[in-house]
Design a protein around this motif. Sequence first.
Motif, PDB file in Angstrom:
ATOM      1  N   ALA A  65       0.871  -1.174   0.000  1.00 30.17           N
ATOM      2  CA  ALA A  65       0.000   0.000   0.000  1.00 30.17           C
ATOM      3  C   ALA A  65       0.909   1.226   0.000  1.00 30.17           C
ATOM      4  O   ALA A  65       2.058   1.159   0.441  1.00 30.17           O
ATOM      5  CB  ALA A  65      -0.915   0.019   1.210  1.00 30.17           C
ATOM      6  N   LYS A  66       0.384   2.317  -0.513  1.00 28.40           N
ATOM      7  CA  LYS A  66       1.171   3.556  -0.572  1.00 28.40           C
ATOM      8  C   LYS A  66       0.267   4.723  -0.226  1.00 28.40           C
ATOM      9  O   LYS A  66      -0.742   4.950  -0.893  1.00 28.40           O
ATOM     10  CB  LYS A  66       1.765   3.719  -1.967  1.00 28.40           C
ATOM     11  N   PHE A  67       0.628   5.446   0.830  1.00 28.68           N
ATOM     12  CA  PHE A  67      -0.157   6.585   1.291  1.00 28.68           C
ATOM     13  C   PHE A  67       0.701   7.836   1.163  1.00 28.68           C
ATOM     14  O   PHE A  67       1.751   7.934   1.807  1.00 28.68           O
ATOM     15  CB  PHE A  67      -0.580   6.388   2.744  1.00 28.68           C
ATOM     16  N   GLY A  68       0.271   8.772   0.315  1.00 28.20           N
ATOM     17  CA  GLY A  68       1.109   9.920   0.026  1.00 28.20           C
ATOM     18  C   GLY A  68       0.451  11.253   0.300  1.00 28.20           C
ATOM     19  O   GLY A  68      -0.767  11.403   0.207  1.00 28.20           O
ATOM     20  N   ILE A  69       1.271  12.210   0.671  1.00 27.53           N
ATOM     21  CA  ILE A  69       0.868  13.606   0.776  1.00 27.53           C
ATOM     22  C   ILE A  69       1.928  14.400   0.028  1.00 27.53           C
ATOM     23  O   ILE A  69       3.093  14.393   0.416  1.00 27.53           O
ATOM     24  CB  ILE A  69       0.770  14.072   2.236  1.00 27.53           C
ATOM     25  N   SER A  70       1.522  15.041  -1.053  1.00 28.89           N
ATOM     26  CA  SER A  70       2.452  15.757  -1.911  1.00 28.89           C
ATOM     27  C   SER A  70       3.511  14.775  -2.413  1.00 28.89           C
ATOM     28  O   SER A  70       3.171  13.737  -2.968  1.00 28.89           O
ATOM     29  CB  SER A  70       3.067  16.938  -1.169  1.00 28.89           C
ATOM     30  N   SER A  71       4.784  15.042  -2.192  1.00 34.79           N
ATOM     31  CA  SER A  71       5.847  14.167  -2.708  1.00 34.79           C
ATOM     32  C   SER A  71       6.356  13.166  -1.668  1.00 34.79           C
ATOM     33  O   SER A  71       7.272  12.397  -1.941  1.00 34.79           O
ATOM     34  CB  SER A  71       7.012  15.021  -3.200  1.00 34.79           C
ATOM     35  N   VAL A  72       5.761  13.167  -0.479  1.00 40.89           N
ATOM     36  CA  VAL A  72       6.182  12.263   0.599  1.00 40.89           C
ATOM     37  C   VAL A  72       5.165  11.144   0.736  1.00 40.89           C
ATOM     38  O   VAL A  72       3.962  11.355   0.626  1.00 40.89           O
ATOM     39  CB  VAL A  72       6.309  13.035   1.933  1.00 40.89           C
ATOM     40  N   PHE A  73       5.647   9.917   0.964  1.00 37.44           N
ATOM     41  CA  PHE A  73       4.723   8.789   1.097  1.00 37.44           C
ATOM     42  C   PHE A  73       5.232   7.781   2.115  1.00 37.44           C
ATOM     43  O   PHE A  73       6.424   7.732   2.434  1.00 37.44           O
ATOM     44  CB  PHE A  73       4.498   8.108  -0.258  1.00 37.44           C
ATOM     45  N   ILE A  74       4.294   6.988   2.632  1.00 30.15           N
ATOM     46  CA  ILE A  74       4.598   5.836   3.483  1.00 30.15           C
ATOM     47  C   ILE A  74       4.153   4.594   2.729  1.00 30.15           C
ATOM     48  O   ILE A  74       3.038   4.546   2.194  1.00 30.15           O
ATOM     49  CB  ILE A  74       3.891   5.937   4.840  1.00 30.15           C
ATOM     50  N   GLN A  75       5.027   3.580   2.678  1.00 25.27           N
ATOM     51  CA  GLN A  75       4.729   2.373   1.908  1.00 25.27           C
ATOM     52  C   GLN A  75       4.934   1.122   2.771  1.00 25.27           C
ATOM     53  O   GLN A  75       6.041   0.619   2.884  1.00 25.27           O
ATOM     54  CB  GLN A  75       5.613   2.308   0.662  1.00 25.27           C
ATOM     55  N   PRO A  76       3.865   0.612   3.386  1.00 22.41           N
ATOM     56  CA  PRO A  76       3.956  -0.685   4.075  1.00 22.41           C
ATOM     57  C   PRO A  76       3.760  -1.817   3.076  1.00 22.41           C
ATOM     58  O   PRO A  76       3.024  -1.678   2.093  1.00 22.41           O
ATOM     59  CB  PRO A  76       2.813  -0.625   5.089  1.00 22.41           C
ATOM     60  N   GLU A  77       4.414  -2.960   3.330  1.00 21.05           N
ATOM     61  CA  GLU A  77       4.322  -4.111   2.437  1.00 21.05           C
ATOM     62  C   GLU A  77       4.195  -5.388   3.257  1.00 21.05           C
ATOM     63  O   GLU A  77       4.605  -5.443   4.421  1.00 21.05           O
ATOM     64  CB  GLU A  77       5.579  -4.209   1.559  1.00 21.05           C
ATOM     65  N   LEU A  78       3.644  -6.409   2.646  1.00 21.64           N
ATOM     66  CA  LEU A  78       3.590  -7.746   3.230  1.00 21.64           C
ATOM     67  C   LEU A  78       4.111  -8.704   2.165  1.00 21.64           C
ATOM     68  O   LEU A  78       3.461  -8.898   1.134  1.00 21.64           O
ATOM     69  CB  LEU A  78       2.164  -8.104   3.641  1.00 21.64           C
TER      70      LEU A  78
END
Length: 197
Positions: A65-78
């Motif tokens: 999954a990828k959650f972004g605000i502007s050019s910054v994002f958090i990407q958790p994976e399984l």
Amino acid sequence: MKKILIIMLCLASTGLWAQSTEFGIKGGLNYGSTGDIDNFSDAKEDFPDITNGEEKAGYHFGIFAKFGISSVFIQPELVYTKLSTDYGAFDYNLNKIDLPVLLGIDILGPLNVKAGPSFQYITNNEIENGTFKISDVENDITVGYQLGAGVNLGNLGLDVRYEGAFTDNTAFSETASENFGIDSRPSQWIFSLSLTL
């Protein structure tokens, strides 16, 4: 006129910071090895052909999954990962589930960089082509790190990362006369292809 300008600035600012959410699948190859052998001299007495671990290729697949605000994002994976290491006298096979949680930033067009902790849960570890068995690892769950770079081309993504360990996580020989162990925490390069759904 001022009100219109203020409204336009507010809308532009909202659009800039609007949150985006993506989900997808990924898979690819990994190349690396688990750690060195503890009490190597003792192991060498039982197995003259033994060497410290040499890299071999493995594979991985999973979801992200990828959650972004502007050019910054958090990407958790399984991700499910299979890795094998050549110790000369035997191969050590490791199956694990990885949960990296990466903080990333889009830096230039489709290019991004990312880094963060990677939680590892070992589902199976075993010796192949050897005359002894290996015990379960000391800790089922450990924490390492991943860092790397990626390129997004529409719904497709290409990713290269390095994964390393903060601490050892040893599995010991069960049947050799001397007590030696193998550090199960891998150091590896990860090459992934992802598809945003």
